[in-house]
Write an enzyme that holds these catalytic residues in place. Structure first.
Site: not given
Ligand SMILES: [Zn+2]
Length: 369
Positions: A117, A206, A217, A238, A240, A263, A296-298
């Site tokens: 990733e 994700h 549109r 989760d 979130h 993740d 959001l960070a993982g």
């Molecule tokens: Zn990831």
């Protein structure tokens, strides 16, 4: 060995008995009053950065540590996942996953391979990926493939060299997961067609996160991915990253092409507070991980919690939740020897109590927790 309980099959729950050994599941026999514990197929996590303080980018010992942590939450097959970093560090991480897979400590899940990733993502849709995005040039693609460990690659289809890279990965059997992208509907559809034409399997990294939303549109990549009959999509459930109603929408449209991933980052399983992701400071609070700007960070998700969320707030049946954690990821990854409880398949099994807490885990017929 023998387990009795409520056996979760892809389409129903049966009271009965599962007989197995290290060669696989021998029989599944209905039996009344088999007890109230649930027996599920082992979970498969195709996108997971870390847990228990460890991160895939930290090397072999850390990969074993995070794998073992997720095993205790029911994950019996895992794909340790890299994060966008300077290219030599990404290559080191891929080699470390290969080494970790080849020298398993014996009490961990099956390391199927790595999810690459980043860094082949859009610099304009990094999410919480550090700013080291680069295009998938042919030499980098070959270098990654030479490790023999990449099973899934997250790729933004609008990048330079992406067409050639998608074809090459697809031909090498690597799942091409579109994500961290600014591509629109048409561009995404074209990418899906290219991968399918090359004989590959398409995925979505994700779904809904790090890509444009659906608009009346401007249907965007999400619509292309959800409506493609051929593609699969990951979801971080989760509560979130996606609202329960958004999960239900995707689940109704995609059915068995939707699958759960965690993740998860290194803070999964640890006390809330400050942590690190890809060398960046993050804060874990109320079950969510965020950069200082709120992105959001993982996650700190584990698949047992995702399964519980699917049943309790997602409103799906237990067999449907089990398909999201096992059957669909197995189908996506081409792991035809697991993902269901049936004679002849691997004895990767999770026993859960009435509250859906993990009680026992078996990998290859051996009790590991
Ligand atoms: Zn990831």
């Amino acid at each position: 060995m023998k387990l009795t309980g409520q056996i979760v099959l892809p389409d129903r729950v049966v009271s009965g008995e599962v007989v197995f050994d290290e060669t696989g599941i021998q029989s599944v026999t209905p039996r009344p009053d088999a007890g109230r514990r649930f027996i599920l197929p082992g979970f498969i996590d195709g996108h997971v950065h870390g847990g228990d303080g460890a991160d895939t980018m930290d090397g072999v010992a850390a990969i074993h540590r995070l794998s073992r942590f997720h095993l205790t939450h029911g994950t019996t097959t895992i794909l340790p996942t890299t994060i966008t970093s300077p290219w030599p560090e990404v290559m080191d991480a891929l080699r470390a996953v290969a080494e970790a897979r080849n020298a398993p400590p014996g009490n961990g899940p099956v390391i199927h391979g790595a999810h690459l990733e980043g860094p082949f993502v859009s610099p304009h849709k990094l999410g919480a990926q550090p700013p080291f995005a680069i295009p998938p040039t042919p030499d980098r693609v070959e270098e990654a493939l030479e490790t023999g460990i990449v099973r899934v690659v997250t790729l933004a289809p609008e990048l330079d060299h992406a067409d050639t890279a998608m074809r090459r990965f697809a031909q090498a059997g690597v799942r091409v997961s579109l994500g961290h992208t600014v591509a629109g509907y048409e561009e995404t559809e074209q990418a899906i067609c290219r991968v399918c034409a090359a004989g590959g399997t398409i995925g979505a990294t994700h779904l809904f996160n790090a890509m444009a939303p659906i608009q009346s549109r401007n249907p965007g990549p999400v619509t292309a991915l959800m409506c493609s009959d051929a593609g699969y999509a990951e979801m971080i459930f989760d509560t979130h990253h996606v609202h329960p109603a958004t999960f239900r929408l995707a689940s109704r449209v995609m059915g068995e092409r939707l699958l759960f991933v965690t993740d998860a980052m290194r803070g999964a399983g640890q006390a809330e507070g400050p942590s690190q992701l890809g060398g960046q400071d993050v804060v874990i609070r109320d079950g969510a991980v965020r950069l200082p700007d709120g992105t959001l960070a993982g996650s700190v998700l584990t698949l047992d919690v995702a399964l519980r969320n699917a049943v309790t707030v997602g409103g799906v049946s237990l067999p449907a939740a089990s398909r999201l954690t096992a059957t669909s990821p197995a189908a996506y990854l081409g792991l035809h020897d697991r993902g269901r409880i049936a004679p002849g398949l691997r004895a990767d099994l999770v026993v859960m109590d009435e509250k859906f807490e993990v009680a026992e885990v078996f990998v290859g017929g051996e009790r590991v927790t």
